[in-house]
Design a protein around this motif. Structure first.
Motif, PDB file in Angstrom:
ATOM      1  N   TYR A 101       0.834  -1.208   0.000  1.00  0.00           N
ATOM      2  CA  TYR A 101       0.000   0.000   0.000  1.00  0.00           C
ATOM      3  C   TYR A 101       0.869   1.258   0.000  1.00  0.00           C
ATOM      4  O   TYR A 101       0.540   2.251  -0.661  1.00  0.00           O
ATOM      5  N   TYR A 165     -10.479   8.733   7.728  1.00  0.00           N
ATOM      6  CA  TYR A 165     -10.844   8.373   6.355  1.00  0.00           C
ATOM      7  C   TYR A 165     -12.224   8.925   5.991  1.00  0.00           C
ATOM      8  O   TYR A 165     -12.414   9.486   4.907  1.00  0.00           O
ATOM      9  N   PHE A 169     -13.049  11.406   2.913  1.00  0.00           N
ATOM     10  CA  PHE A 169     -13.989  11.022   1.862  1.00  0.00           C
ATOM     11  C   PHE A 169     -14.946  12.177   1.569  1.00  0.00           C
ATOM     12  O   PHE A 169     -15.153  12.562   0.421  1.00  0.00           O
ATOM     13  N   HIS A 188      -7.711   9.960  -7.175  1.00  0.00           N
ATOM     14  CA  HIS A 188      -6.460   9.333  -6.726  1.00  0.00           C
ATOM     15  C   HIS A 188      -6.253   9.521  -5.223  1.00  0.00           C
ATOM     16  O   HIS A 188      -5.846   8.594  -4.530  1.00  0.00           O
ATOM     17  N   HIS A 190      -8.531   9.962  -2.948  1.00  0.00           N
ATOM     18  CA  HIS A 190      -9.491   9.108  -2.236  1.00  0.00           C
ATOM     19  C   HIS A 190      -8.957   7.687  -2.135  1.00  0.00           C
ATOM     20  O   HIS A 190      -9.058   7.015  -1.125  1.00  0.00           O
ATOM     21  N   PHE A 191      -8.368   7.263  -3.235  1.00  0.00           N
ATOM     22  CA  PHE A 191      -7.780   5.949  -3.307  1.00  0.00           C
ATOM     23  C   PHE A 191      -6.693   5.741  -2.281  1.00  0.00           C
ATOM     24  O   PHE A 191      -6.607   4.726  -1.604  1.00  0.00           O
ATOM     25  N   LYS A 194      -8.176   5.493   1.161  1.00  0.00           N
ATOM     26  CA  LYS A 194      -8.744   4.170   1.441  1.00  0.00           C
ATOM     27  C   LYS A 194      -7.621   3.153   1.693  1.00  0.00           C
ATOM     28  O   LYS A 194      -7.732   2.303   2.575  1.00  0.00           O
ATOM     29  N   ASN A 195      -6.550   3.254   0.923  1.00  0.00           N
ATOM     30  CA  ASN A 195      -5.425   2.336   1.127  1.00  0.00           C
ATOM     31  C   ASN A 195      -4.782   2.539   2.493  1.00  0.00           C
ATOM     32  O   ASN A 195      -4.353   1.581   3.136  1.00  0.00           O
ATOM     33  N   ARG A 198      -6.786   0.906   4.970  1.00  0.00           N
ATOM     34  CA  ARG A 198      -6.547  -0.542   4.928  1.00  0.00           C
ATOM     35  C   ARG A 198      -5.242  -0.924   5.617  1.00  0.00           C
ATOM     36  O   ARG A 198      -5.142  -1.992   6.216  1.00  0.00           O
ATOM     37  N   ASP A 227     -15.595   2.781   9.437  1.00  0.00           N
ATOM     38  CA  ASP A 227     -15.723   3.271   8.062  1.00  0.00           C
ATOM     39  C   ASP A 227     -17.173   3.122   7.663  1.00  0.00           C
ATOM     40  O   ASP A 227     -17.679   2.038   7.436  1.00  0.00           O
ATOM     41  N   THR A 229     -18.584   4.857   5.095  1.00  0.00           N
ATOM     42  CA  THR A 229     -18.909   5.313   3.740  1.00  0.00           C
ATOM     43  C   THR A 229     -19.506   4.225   2.868  1.00  0.00           C
ATOM     44  O   THR A 229     -20.167   4.526   1.890  1.00  0.00           O
TER      45      THR A 229
ATOM     46  N   MET B 187     -17.781   7.387  -7.555  1.00  0.00           N
ATOM     47  CA  MET B 187     -16.732   7.110  -6.565  1.00  0.00           C
ATOM     48  C   MET B 187     -16.908   5.685  -6.035  1.00  0.00           C
ATOM     49  O   MET B 187     -15.947   4.931  -5.883  1.00  0.00           O
ATOM     50  N   HIS B 188     -18.140   5.334  -5.716  1.00  0.00           N
ATOM     51  CA  HIS B 188     -18.381   3.988  -5.179  1.00  0.00           C
ATOM     52  C   HIS B 188     -18.142   2.917  -6.244  1.00  0.00           C
ATOM     53  O   HIS B 188     -17.551   1.879  -5.969  1.00  0.00           O
ATOM     54  N   PHE B 191     -14.551   2.302  -6.804  1.00  0.00           N
ATOM     55  CA  PHE B 191     -14.069   1.515  -5.694  1.00  0.00           C
ATOM     56  C   PHE B 191     -14.304   0.035  -5.884  1.00  0.00           C
ATOM     57  O   PHE B 191     -13.440  -0.800  -5.637  1.00  0.00           O
TER      58      PHE B 191
END
Lengths: 236, 236
Positions: A101, A165, A169, A188, A190-191, A194-195, A198, A227, A229, B187-188, B191
């Motif tokens: 990640y 997070y 978001f 990007h 947001h990605f 999320k990573n 994780r 989380d 979302t 966005m979702h 994902f």
């Protein structure tokens, strides 16, 4: 006497493997820190360094896997010792994923360096990554010291990461709706958020291994997931 | 004679564990299929079923881990047999992660049911999930039949999944830029697309285990990664 000898050989081997875990953990902590720094300062050279560094992390996981297999084959450890060896493998697996990640975060640096600067977003990301890095440090300390209390503390702190997070978001959604030119950069970011969330989950998995090793019981599985979302309605 | 006896007991145990892997694999295949279906048809009841079903998958992984540890402790397998047992644990770990991603996909169904319908997107997602499901089926077949050729074929097919993801990424970007009301839904969906691509990576990891088991060699590590969205410049 023979058994004594075997026991200490096992202990010595296990200690060597734990030293490798700590080395691997140190590299992963650094990858998180430098990956987030590269992202915030748009430093493409640093990002490249993080990406290259992931090979050493992967190599250590392979080494630990092989050593574990060798140790099991050679020493034929019984129940509780076997649990120790298997936990080393699981922890190495989690560290490898966290390293991935971090590499992924670094990979997106050059990409983000081209677009608009969402500086409040990258600063918040760095704070989130910093929190995960500290959690990882404590999780590894709790492992070496067999400290279930510290491990439980790490598990509890994952909720803060989840909340960070959630806040990010919403922030990215707002940026995108305000100005469509932000969409690609925010996708990007947001990605990466999320990573990073994780990564926190994998740190938590390490802490759970520690609790299991020390107490013989698995921490409550259905801990509150913060989380929200993926389950809460978002305004469009 | 004694050794013969031990060998067949080991084989019997291993066979029982492989049966559990196949059972787990069947549940994961179903979770992928139903998760994607729930998403496309906006079927919240089906989504709930997939989410609940993940507990059985997690339970099987735990069982397989415990059985593996028991088998190692009891039979003290040597090198190649040990490699077999460890591969069972690794494959169970990969299946558990794929199951998690399917659960996560299902979780987002109710959320997406509220927003605008990006029907071409969800249809493409279902096709991508279908491809991953077929790859998983073949990866598990290659494991049971110790068929390195089939496993290599699965590894090669992951590139198609990566390309499907790249196409979807661009499609979602376009939808968002055309109409900001699509942003949240996209966005979702993005994902879910990324998670499906990750499922493919875990299927690939299973196939790589098979190649390693059969040939004793790891497939080339740096296989071409066809997800280019993290390294290629995107137009904003």
């Amino acid at each position: 006497m023979e058994e004594q000898h075997i026991a200490s050989a096992f202990d010595r081997d296990l200690e060597a493997m734990q030293a490798q875990i700590m080395k691997m953990g140190g590299l992963v902590e650094e990858a998180i820190r430098l990956g987030a720094k590269a992202l915030e300062t748009r430093d493409e050279d640093l990002a490249l360094e993080v990406r290259d560094g992931d090979k050493a992390i992967d190599g250590l996981e392979e080494l630990i896997d092989e050593e574990s297999a060798r140790l099991i084959a050679l020493r034929a450890p019984t129940a509780s010792d076997l649990r120790l060896v298997l936990s080393v493998m699981k922890i190495a697996g989690n560290l490898e994923r966290i390293g991935d990640y971090a590499k992924n975060m670094a990979k997106r640096t050059s990409l983000l360096a081209q677009g608009p600067n969402i500086s409040d977003g990258t600063a918040a990301l760095r704070r989130m990554a910093r929190e995960v890095e500290l959690m990882l440090k404590d999780a590894l300390d709790s492992y070496i010291q067999r400290d279930a209390e510290l491990a439980r503390d790490v598990i509890a702190r994952d909720e803060e990461v989840d909340q960070m997070y959630n806040a990010l978001f919403r922030e990215f959604l707002t940026h995108m709706m305000e100005d469509p030119r932000n969409i690609s950069a925010c996708m990007h970011l947001h990605f990466i958020a999320k990573n990073t969330e994780r990564m926190g989950d994998h740190v938590t998995a390490i802490a759970e291994q520690v609790v299991y090793l020390v107490t013989g019981e698995k921490p409550e599985e259905d801990r509150a997931k913060a989380d929200i979302t993926s389950t809460t309605e978002q305004k469009v």
